[in-house]
Design an enzyme around this catalytic site. Structure first.
Site, PDB file in Angstrom:
ATOM      1  N   SER A 262     -48.969 -12.339  39.518  1.00  0.00           N
ATOM      2  CA  SER A 262     -48.428 -12.323  38.167  1.00  0.00           C
ATOM      3  C   SER A 262     -47.050 -12.966  38.165  1.00  0.00           C
ATOM      4  CB  SER A 262     -48.299 -10.877  37.689  1.00  0.00           C
ATOM      5  OG  SER A 262     -47.395 -10.178  38.531  1.00  0.00           O
ATOM      6  N   LYS A 263     -46.716 -13.492  37.008  1.00  0.00           N
ATOM      7  CA  LYS A 263     -45.428 -14.148  36.834  1.00  0.00           C
ATOM      8  C   LYS A 263     -44.273 -13.185  37.099  1.00  0.00           C
ATOM      9  CE  LYS A 263     -45.190 -16.239  32.763  1.00  0.00           C
ATOM     10  NZ  LYS A 263     -45.142 -17.176  31.651  1.00  0.00           N
ATOM     11  N   ARG A 264     -44.533 -11.925  36.771  1.00  0.00           N
ATOM     12  CA  ARG A 264     -43.500 -10.915  36.919  1.00  0.00           C
ATOM     13  C   ARG A 264     -43.105 -10.677  38.374  1.00  0.00           C
ATOM     14  NH1 ARG A 264     -41.657  -6.200  35.354  1.00  0.00           N
ATOM     15  NH2 ARG A 264     -42.876  -5.107  36.919  1.00  0.00           N
ATOM     16  N   THR A 266     -44.244 -12.706  41.180  1.00  0.00           N
ATOM     17  CA  THR A 266     -44.201 -13.887  42.036  1.00  0.00           C
ATOM     18  C   THR A 266     -43.856 -15.096  41.168  1.00  0.00           C
ATOM     19  OG1 THR A 266     -46.008 -12.932  43.345  1.00  0.00           O
ATOM     20  CG2 THR A 266     -45.510 -15.251  43.718  1.00  0.00           C
TER      21      THR A 266
END
Length: 461
Positions: A262-264, A266
């Site tokens: 996830s962007k959060r 990684t």
RNA sequence: GCCCUCAUCGUCUAGAGGCCUAGGACGCCACCCUUUCAAGGUGGAGAUCAGGGGUUCGAAUCCCCUUGGGGGCACCA
């Protein structure tokens, strides 16, 4: 180079709803490796039917990112908004709308699909009821067997119909390139599924299959997240009367904690790694080894070397966690292999960026950068680290924390005294060559005269 | 809830029944090199191969169960 094999055709089909994602880059890489290893054709197709979320910027980011990685394709648009190249053009779904409509008409005519008049409210109510009854969500089949009169009546009411594909009972199976035999009962597919929205726009599961069939894709290599969708695709290929391609599902890249990337948790945009100063060679090398290994003890390999060794049989089945330490190490390995002139060119944008945002006050010349290489090249984990390492050379005023100047065995006063004395001792040499051979003797004399240790004084200096 | 799937050091992995007292790499620790920091070199700690049953003369490798992880089940892609 292997002899060209026209029967092998693979593709990468990103949708420009976001910038190039690390996972997309990895899937693209594995398709590229698969194709190049056997002399097949690699196709790039844009799945741009989600008009609301697509942007030209994302399209550009994806294409630029793949170009940066040196992942090249044989067919498809080569520039954002540019022309499509290849015998199966166009390669953007928005320009293929008529083909999906034709395919849908065909399925409708054969009763392999039917018009569905259910409203979003009805479907939502069905879902809620199923959830309450702890049943898996599925389409109840309300419109599956409507008579011609019933359909006409609904049309007369002004209701627009979506197109639903009939899922036949039975088991669908295939031999996956990486996970061997997989069989799924179609009863678990969630019932008949929509292939064309009520507004006439086609849905993903339908467009991929229509395009893969039309473009004669022989091997569909994609992320593991599509395993459960594969039966739908196989059913569609069959209904369309087209040979079913070979499927291969790659393990997913996970966050360091093992959850879905996830962007959060990684950094997922390839452009961000590029902006940090990861070099193409290192990034690619890292990606290739996530879920694959040559089976030897080699770990630093170029793209061409990986192409030579690539074998989809050696692809791992389980997901791989993203490990930034290893990426940085590989990046450093590649930075050390770059030719000096090339490295200066690659470093320049990072120095300019630092000047642009005020981290340094001026930009060094190529000669200056080149002269620094022997000192910095082997200690750069990323290109951007150049500024952290030697940025103090390019500022008007250096501010240093005095505490870090004090050698282990000295106190602040002694350090101040030592530095002052050293300056006087060296003042006489101003204007001469300022070489180490010339500076060392007077400093050693000074040390001897004061009863210090040479190491301490040198350390302070 | 249902379906699919995966499972070797902290991490990426080697391993396709005896070559395994499980190998390599990253990271970590120590030493060497070095009058800094890195890099490099050497060595070390680190995995009863998720757990439990089988099959076999012999299992990390084959089968079953359990547990844990991941994925999917939209008029998203």
């Amino acid at each position: 180079m292997p002899a060209p094999d026209p029967s092998i055709r693979v593709r990468i089909a990103p949708s420009p709803t976001g910038p190039l994602h690390i996972g997309t880059a990895r899937t693209a890489l594995f398709n590229y490796l698969f194709a190049r290893h056997v002399g097949g054709t690699f196709i790039f197709r844009l799945e741009d039917t989600d008009v609301a979320r697509n942007t030209v910027e994302n399209e550009r980011d994806i294409i630029d990112g793949l170009h940066w990685l040196r992942i090249t394709w044989d067919e498809g648009p080569d520039a954002a908004g540019g022309d499509d190249i290849g015998p199966y053009a166009p390669y953007r779904q928005l320009r293929r709308l008529e083909r999906y409509a034709a395919a849908a008409r065909h399925l409708l005519a054969e009763d392999a699909a039917y018009p569905c008049f259910c409203t979003p409210e009805e479907l939502e109510a069905d879902r809620k009821a199923q959830e309450a009854a702890k049943q898996p969500p599925r389409y109840v089949g309300r419109c599956a067997n409507l008579s011609p009169d019933e359909r006409a009546a609904r049309v007369a009411e002004g209701r627009r119909a979506a197109t639903r594909f009939r899922v036949r009972p039975g088991v669908v199976g295939w031999t996956d390139l990486v996970r061997d035999r997989i069989e799924i009962d179609t009863a678990n597919l969630g019932g008949d599924f929509v292939i064309v929205r009520a507004d006439g726009t086609p849905l993903y599961h339908f467009t991929v299959v229509v395009d893969d069939a039309a473009m004669e894709i022989s091997h569909v290599i994609r992320g593991e997240d599509h395993v459960s969708n594969t039966p739908k695709h196989i059913l569609l290929f069959e209904a369309l009367g087209h040979a079913v391609p070979v499927f291969g599902h790659l393990p997913l890249i996970l966050n360091p904690d093992g959850t879905k990337m996830s962007k959060r948790k990684t950094q997922t945009a390839v452009s961000d790694y590029r902006a940090e100063g990861f070099v193409q060679e290192g990034f690619l090398n890292y990606l290739a080894f996530l879920g694959w290994s040559p089976g030897t003890e080699e770990d630093v390999l170029s793209l061409d070397e990986v192409v030579e060794r690539f074998d989809i049989d050696k692809v791992q089945k389980g997901g791989a966690r993203f490990d930034r330490d290893r990426l940085e190490w590989l990046n450093g390995q590649w930075i050390r292999r770059i030719e000096p002139d090339d490295l200066v060119d690659r470093l320049r944008p990072f120095v300019e960026a630092a000047a642009g945002d005020g981290r340094i006050d001026w930009v060094p010349s190529d000669e200056e950068l080149r002269a620094l290489l022997p000192v910095v090249q082997e200690r750069l984990p990323t290109l951007g680290a150049i500024v952290d390492l030697v940025g103090f050379l390019w500022v008007d005023e250096v501010t240093v924390d005095p505490a870090i100047l004090v050698p282990k065995r000295w106190d602040a006063a002694t350090t101040r005294e030592g530095l002052g004395a050293a300056r006087e001792a060296l003042a006489a040499h101003d204007g001469v060559t300022w070489e180490a051979d010339e500076l060392e003797p007077p400093l050693r004399e000074l040390v001897e005269a004061r009863g210090w240790k040479a190491g301490d004084l040198f350390m302070a200096i």
